[in-house]
Design a protein around this motif. Structure first.
Motif, PDB file in Angstrom:
ATOM      1  N   UNK A   9      12.558   9.025  -9.383  1.00  0.00           N
ATOM      2  CA  UNK A   9      12.245   7.542 -10.007  1.00  0.00           C
ATOM      3  C   UNK A   9      13.375   6.607  -9.425  1.00  0.00           C
ATOM      4  N   UNK A  10      14.549   7.197  -9.092  1.00  0.00           N
ATOM      5  CA  UNK A  10      15.675   6.194  -8.591  1.00  0.00           C
ATOM      6  C   UNK A  10      15.335   5.832  -7.019  1.00  0.00           C
ATOM      7  N   UNK A  11      14.713   7.063  -6.388  1.00  0.00           N
ATOM      8  CA  UNK A  11      14.152   6.632  -5.203  1.00  0.00           C
ATOM      9  C   UNK A  11      13.146   5.796  -4.843  1.00  0.00           C
ATOM     10  N   UNK A  12      12.073   6.023  -5.847  1.00  0.00           N
ATOM     11  CA  UNK A  12      11.088   4.840  -5.810  1.00  0.00           C
ATOM     12  C   UNK A  12      11.658   3.424  -6.391  1.00  0.00           C
ATOM     13  N   UNK A  13      12.333   3.553  -7.378  1.00  0.00           N
ATOM     14  CA  UNK A  13      12.891   2.220  -7.748  1.00  0.00           C
ATOM     15  C   UNK A  13      13.644   1.369  -6.495  1.00  0.00           C
ATOM     16  N   UNK A  14      14.500   2.233  -5.752  1.00  0.00           N
ATOM     17  CA  UNK A  14      15.189   1.606  -4.651  1.00  0.00           C
ATOM     18  C   UNK A  14      14.425   1.146  -3.901  1.00  0.00           C
ATOM     19  N   UNK A  15      13.428   2.147  -3.477  1.00  0.00           N
ATOM     20  CA  UNK A  15      12.398   1.540  -2.488  1.00  0.00           C
ATOM     21  C   UNK A  15      11.541   0.424  -2.940  1.00  0.00           C
ATOM     22  N   UNK A  16      11.506   0.350  -4.064  1.00  0.00           N
ATOM     23  CA  UNK A  16      10.653  -0.656  -4.867  1.00  0.00           C
ATOM     24  C   UNK A  16      11.482  -2.110  -4.508  1.00  0.00           C
ATOM     25  N   UNK A  17      12.718  -1.869  -4.713  1.00  0.00           N
ATOM     26  CA  UNK A  17      13.557  -2.912  -4.497  1.00  0.00           C
ATOM     27  C   UNK A  17      13.444  -3.458  -2.796  1.00  0.00           C
ATOM     28  N   UNK A  18      13.544  -2.596  -2.014  1.00  0.00           N
ATOM     29  CA  UNK A  18      13.520  -2.894  -0.729  1.00  0.00           C
ATOM     30  C   UNK A  18      12.108  -3.383  -0.483  1.00  0.00           C
ATOM     31  N   UNK A  20       0.838  -1.058  -0.065  1.00  0.00           N
ATOM     32  CA  UNK A  20       0.092   0.155  -0.118  1.00  0.00           C
ATOM     33  C   UNK A  20       0.902   1.150   0.115  1.00  0.00           C
ATOM     34  N   UNK A  21       1.968   1.303   0.702  1.00  0.00           N
ATOM     35  CA  UNK A  21       2.707   2.576   0.845  1.00  0.00           C
ATOM     36  C   UNK A  21       3.929   2.505  -0.158  1.00  0.00           C
ATOM     37  N   UNK A  22       4.452   1.252  -0.499  1.00  0.00           N
ATOM     38  CA  UNK A  22       5.487   1.601  -1.527  1.00  0.00           C
ATOM     39  C   UNK A  22       5.476   0.878  -2.784  1.00  0.00           C
ATOM     40  N   UNK A  23       4.800  -0.409  -2.950  1.00  0.00           N
ATOM     41  CA  UNK A  23       4.768  -0.951  -4.397  1.00  0.00           C
ATOM     42  C   UNK A  23       3.726  -0.127  -5.269  1.00  0.00           C
ATOM     43  N   UNK A  24       2.326   0.046  -4.746  1.00  0.00           N
ATOM     44  CA  UNK A  24       1.436   0.662  -5.397  1.00  0.00           C
ATOM     45  C   UNK A  24       1.819   2.143  -5.866  1.00  0.00           C
ATOM     46  N   UNK A  25       2.130   3.086  -4.913  1.00  0.00           N
ATOM     47  CA  UNK A  25       2.592   4.138  -5.325  1.00  0.00           C
ATOM     48  C   UNK A  25       3.842   4.111  -6.201  1.00  0.00           C
ATOM     49  N   UNK A  26       4.836   3.310  -6.102  1.00  0.00           N
ATOM     50  CA  UNK A  26       5.785   3.246  -6.846  1.00  0.00           C
ATOM     51  C   UNK A  26       5.471   3.032  -8.298  1.00  0.00           C
ATOM     52  N   UNK A  27       4.558   2.200  -8.500  1.00  0.00           N
ATOM     53  CA  UNK A  27       4.091   1.995  -9.824  1.00  0.00           C
ATOM     54  C   UNK A  27       3.581   2.923 -10.557  1.00  0.00           C
ATOM     55  N   UNK A  28       2.910   3.825 -10.023  1.00  0.00           N
ATOM     56  CA  UNK A  28       1.989   4.912 -10.168  1.00  0.00           C
ATOM     57  C   UNK A  28       3.110   6.092 -10.744  1.00  0.00           C
ATOM     58  N   UNK A  29       3.968   6.217  -9.810  1.00  0.00           N
ATOM     59  CA  UNK A  29       4.975   7.339  -9.911  1.00  0.00           C
ATOM     60  C   UNK A  29       6.003   6.923 -11.230  1.00  0.00           C
ATOM     61  N   UNK A  30       6.492   5.581 -11.317  1.00  0.00           N
ATOM     62  CA  UNK A  30       7.367   5.356 -12.354  1.00  0.00           C
ATOM     63  C   UNK A  30       6.659   5.287 -13.784  1.00  0.00           C
ATOM     64  N   UNK A  31       5.301   4.907 -13.911  1.00  0.00           N
ATOM     65  CA  UNK A  31       4.705   4.776 -15.197  1.00  0.00           C
ATOM     66  C   UNK A  31       4.245   6.333 -15.637  1.00  0.00           C
TER      67      UNK A  31
END
Ligand SMILES: Nc1ncnc2c1ncn2[C@@H]1O[C@H](COP(=O)(O)OP(=O)(O)OP(=O)(O)O)[C@@H](O)[C@H]1O
Length: 587
Positions: A323-332, A171-182
């Motif tokens: 994006x790199x912040x979100x991607x790194x977060x996505x990895x974590x 809810x806090x990381x993967x979902x928002x990360x997808x929205x921001x990255x796309x």
């Protein structure tokens, strides 16, 4: 769904697993851990849907926060373009205000989303823990005969935090990360197709590498570490529980050596797991480097060619940082998601495991208390010798029968079957003509009071221990049964008397004292069937005889089964039955 990339395996229970055949993995993943990710997620979703409106409101507000984040590169590009084109001050200040407001909007909405989610998460974690504990308590005796107490305690605790990790990740990381990255990739694409293309390529590459490497390389190692972690806890709990035996054989060094073997395996395993996490991190950074150099380099080139403004370059730089912040977060987050799923897998397994009371049955109606074993055959497992083979015995209501026999002949097994801790493979057990296999467990067990040879007491007061079967019993009633069990004098000697705490499992009492407290506990419930399973074996002869006299004078009409080796309880019974080679023989 990313996990669809993985080839499913089917485990013995017919469930899918997304662990790949072990090409990377050279160690076997424990069979019990072959539970599919989807099964665990479905288990989690059951909790999310319990407070659906609040959960969805939090998700919607969090999405709003993500949109503010998404707009930040645009706001910074607008500000830089306003400055670079030397527009009037008002335009520049409005662009600056917009830039600041984006961050204010993000902070406020994210904060509100968290506040909405906090009670949902806390309540769900509370319920998950309670329900896992409740299920574990209702697992059959066979489960307990092989489970490690410490390991199970740890599994329940880990599952609670596993829920938190999975929910946070999604809810806090993967979902928002997808929205921001796309979203940002699309916006970059509009400003520069080449830079957008590199961004999209990097995101796709990063995601695939992350998922595949996590699933095929990191997860298998993590599953083994998690299992070894439970084993270490279980071994520690086992040795601490049996500390009296350890001390009596001065075996502390030996126990430490045993534990050291397991902690060494755990260390090797966790080193491998952590190294794999670091390998993954390195791969991620290499892909991010490609993205940084590609996206910003292409924008700088476009500015030199005159096809991009300083704002476009700023957009690319801000977009890369975000994006790199979100991607790194996505990895974590994917790692957190993975770990959370592994941690919660035990609770999901518990939820699907058979408990003692499937289905609903009518209550047992005890009128007189006649007990009948009708051709009962039983073995503790297919690979074990039979303990009972065609065991027949009728115990008339209100009578007392002593059951004797060699050690290991199956006397206590009879009682376990009567209590339905185990089910006979053949034959029936009847109480007042009702097959106990068809009645509710609660009604059956409350009709039979058992005083065991090795009672386990709770770390509660003596009074609470005696009143365990009837928590509403008055002090007078508790004292009355304590007198019958010859426990009154010993309780009076204890500091605090009936309010004295007895230590974990009753360790502050002697074996004979524990037996008397447990006998009082069994007598208090006044059940129509009473079982004394070598219940006075640790007592001196005088006290044992006194207790037997008290029980004989107590005319409750209970049907009484006395399992005994010693002459006094055998002599006090009206009838004696020997268990020989799995059958009953009148003595
Ligand atoms: N949970 C279990 N799993 C496998 N085997 C078991 C289990 N419990 C007991 N047994 C085996 O079943 C046999 C009968 O055990 P039981 O406790 O009924 O004997 P008993 O007659 O009460 O012995 P004792 O007089 O020593 O208390 C023993 O050989 C024992 O090892």
């Amino acid at each position: 769904m990313p996990f669809g990339l993985l080839k499913p395996l089917v485990d013995r229970a017919g469930r899918y697993s997304w662990i790949w055949p072990s090409t990377f993995l050279r160690q076997a993943v424990p069979r019990s851990r072959c539970i599919s990710v989807l099964t665990v997620l479905r288990f989690m979703a059951g909790y999310w849907s319990r407070r659906r409106p609040r959960f969805l409101a939090g998700a919607a507000i969090s999405f709003g926060a993500t949109c503010f984040d998404l707009a930040l590169p645009w706001a910074s590009a607008t500000l830089v373009d306003a400055i670079a084109s030397e527009r009037d001050q008002n335009t520049v200040w409005s662009a600056w205000l917009m830039f600041v407001l984006m961050f204010v909007g993000f902070t406020l909405t994210r904060n509100v989303a968290h506040r909405i989610w906090i009670p949902v998460a806390a309540r769900n974690m509370e319920e998950l823990t309670n329900e896992a504990f409740d299920r574990v308590q209702r697992f059959p005796a066979a489960w307990y005969s092989t489970a490690f107490t410490g390991g199970s305690v740890r599994q329940i605790g880990r599952a609670m935090w596993g829920y938190d990790d999975v929910t946070d990740a999604l809810t806090v990381h993967v979902g928002p990360a997808i929205v921001v990255l796309v979203g940002l990739s699309g916006m970059l694409l509009m400003r520069s197709p080449l830079a957008g293309g590199v961004a999209i390529l990097s995101v796709v590459l990063f995601t695939i590498v992350n998922l595949v490497v996590t699933a095929r390389y990191v997860r298998p190692a993590n599953l083994i570490s998690t299992d070894l972690d439970s084993i270490v806890s279980g071994k520690i709990a086992d040795a601490i529980t049996a500390n009296a035996s350890v001390k009596s054989f001065a075996a502390e060094r030996r126990e430490l050596a045993r534990l050291e073997e397991d902690t060494a395996r755990w260390r090797e395993s966790i080193e491998r797991t952590w190294s794999r996490f670091v390998d993954l991190g390195l791969l991620q950074n290499l892909i991010l480097l490609l993205m940084q150099a590609g996206v910003t380099g292409l924008m700088v080139r476009a500015w030199i060619n005159g096809s991009a403004t300083p704002g476009d370059v700023t957009f690319a730089m801000t977009a890369f940082i975000l994006m790199s912040g979100y991607l790194r977060n996505l990895g974590d987050s994917v790692r957190g998601l993975q770990k959370g799923i592994d941690d919660a897998a035990d609770a999901a397994n518990f939820a699907s495991e058979r408990t003692e009371t499937p289905g609903s049955h009518p209550g047992l109606m005890v009128r007189r208390g006649k007990v009948q074993f009708d051709h009962v055959c039983f073995a503790y497992g297919d690979d074990r010798d039979p303990i009972l083979s065609g065991f027949d015995l009728i115990i008339e209501p209100g009578t007392t029968v002593a059951i004797t026999g060699e050690s290991g002949s199956g006397k206590s097994t009879l009682i376990r079957l009567l209590h339905r801790l185990y089910e006979p493979q053949q034959g029936r057990i009847l109480i007042d003509g009702q097959d106990i296999a068809g009645v509710s467990l609660a009604s059956l067990r409350s009709a039979i009071a058992i005083a065991p040879q090795e009672p386990v007491l709770f770390h509660r007061t003596i009074r609470e221990n005696i009143a365990y079967g009837r928590p509403d019993a008055s002090l007078d009633e508790v004292q009355r049964v304590a007198r019958l069990a010859c426990a009154e004098a010993l309780i009076d000697r204890l500091p605090g008397g009936y309010d004295c705490l007895v230590g974990e499992r009753g360790t502050t009492l002697s074996g004979g004292e524990r037996q008397r407290v447990a006998l009082a506990r069994a007598l208090l419930v006044d059940a129509p069937i009473l079982v004394l399973d070598e219940a006075t074996s640790a007592l001196d002869r005088d006290t044992e005889e006194k207790i037997l006299r008290n029980l004989a004078n107590r005319s409750t009409g209970a049907t009484t089964l006395v399992i005994a080796h010693r002459p006094a309880p055998i002599a006090a019974a009206g009838r004696v039955v020997r268990v020989i080679q799995g059958r009953a023989l009148e003595a």
